[in-house]
Design an enzyme around this catalytic site. Structure first.
Site, PDB file in Angstrom:
ATOM      1  N   ASP A 205      39.350  28.368   9.130  1.00 53.23           N
ATOM      2  CA  ASP A 205      37.372  28.836   9.638  1.00 53.23           C
ATOM      3  C   ASP A 205      36.579  28.075   8.936  1.00 53.23           C
ATOM      4  O   ASP A 205      36.956  27.182   8.242  1.00 53.23           O
ATOM      5  CB  ASP A 205      36.628  30.043   9.263  1.00 53.23           C
ATOM      6  CG  ASP A 205      37.314  31.135  10.089  1.00 53.23           C
ATOM      7  OD1 ASP A 205      37.740  30.936  11.495  1.00 53.23           O
ATOM      8  OD2 ASP A 205      37.532  32.481   9.816  1.00 53.23           O
TER       9      ASP A 205
ATOM     10  N   HIS B 261      39.843  25.017  14.269  1.00 49.30           N
ATOM     11  CA  HIS B 261      39.134  26.383  14.189  1.00 49.30           C
ATOM     12  C   HIS B 261      40.337  27.585  14.279  1.00 49.30           C
ATOM     13  O   HIS B 261      39.025  28.396  14.324  1.00 49.30           O
ATOM     14  CB  HIS B 261      37.280  26.020  14.822  1.00 49.30           C
ATOM     15  CG  HIS B 261      36.383  26.497  14.007  1.00 49.30           C
ATOM     16  ND1 HIS B 261      36.485  28.018  13.411  1.00 49.30           N
ATOM     17  CD2 HIS B 261      35.885  26.345  13.258  1.00 49.30           C
ATOM     18  CE1 HIS B 261      35.923  27.969  12.884  1.00 49.30           C
ATOM     19  NE2 HIS B 261      34.722  27.211  13.068  1.00 49.30           N
TER      20      HIS B 261
END
Length: 226
Positions: A206, A202
């Site tokens: 995203d 992450h």
């Protein structure tokens, strides 16, 4: 064995794998998206290739689907180092290979992005053969930009694969299951679906673009053709 307990030391190759798994989880913000793809077209393509004399497994065709998807989502193809994301133009696809003794390696197919399914199959088989006799190179073991890991021969439908340390993404392949879907005539028919699980870092990617990547992989599977 003592009192019915067999002790297995985490050392040697097993110890290296254990350390790599812990390091991966400790140094990356890992999250997994799960999805499923209708594998009807993929199985039809596998059968078509077989009729032409070309052997290809489900995994080989899924490798091809991943490559096609990565070309549309280049921000998922690469590695992280320190506080930098290094995106690679070349797709060097790592393939998890299980070895005797509860061991696992994930060497990379260099230049996989330029290969057709026959070349991918040959390269995967070559890596598997050399992995069993400890003949993989350092570059093969450390140079991948994306990994796939396949549990399709088990009853596992979805799982949360751990990133190959330094890479942005890993795709876990689950087993195929038949699901009822609406047929063109309005009735119900069974179709084979394959479970796909995308773990991503992450820090580098995203949730939305990772979801787009998994969606594209599914679409490549469902639209599979030569």
């Amino acid at each position: 064995m003592t009192d019915g307990v067999r002790t297995v030391a985490l050392k040697g190759v097993r110890g290296m794998i254990a350390d790599a798994m812990v390091k991966s989880l400790a140094t990356a913000a890992q999250l997994t998206h799960h999805g499923s793809a209708d594998a009807t077209a993929l199985l039809a393509e596998k059968a078509r290739l077989a009729e032409e004399g070309t052997k290809a497994s489900v995994e080989d065709l899924l490798m091809l689907a991943v490559i096609r998807a990565l070309k549309k989502h280049p921000d998922a193809n690469g590695r992280t180092k320190d506080r930098e994301v290094h995106l690679h133009e070349a797709i060097d696809l790592s393939v998890a290979i299980a070895l005797p003794g509860n061991l696992l390696v994930a060497p990379a197919i260099s230049g996989a992005g330029d290969m057709d399914v026959s070349a991918l199959r040959s390269a995967r088989q070559d890596l598997a053969a050399r992995a069993k006799i400890n003949k993989l190179t350092v570059t093969e073991m450390t140079g991948g930009t994306f990994t796939i890991t396949n549990l399709g021969l088990t009853r596992v439908e979805h799982f949360t694969p751990i990133l190959n340390a330094g890479q942005i993404c890993i795709l876990g392949i689950g087993c195929m299951t038949d699901r009822p879907v609406r047929a063109p005539d309005g009735g119900i028919e069974l179709r084979p679906f394959v479970g796909l699980s995308l773990t991503f870092d992450h820090r580098a990617l995203d949730g939305a673009p990772a979801g787009d990547l998994l969606t594209t992989i599914c679409e490549e599977v469902e639209g599979m053709s030569g």
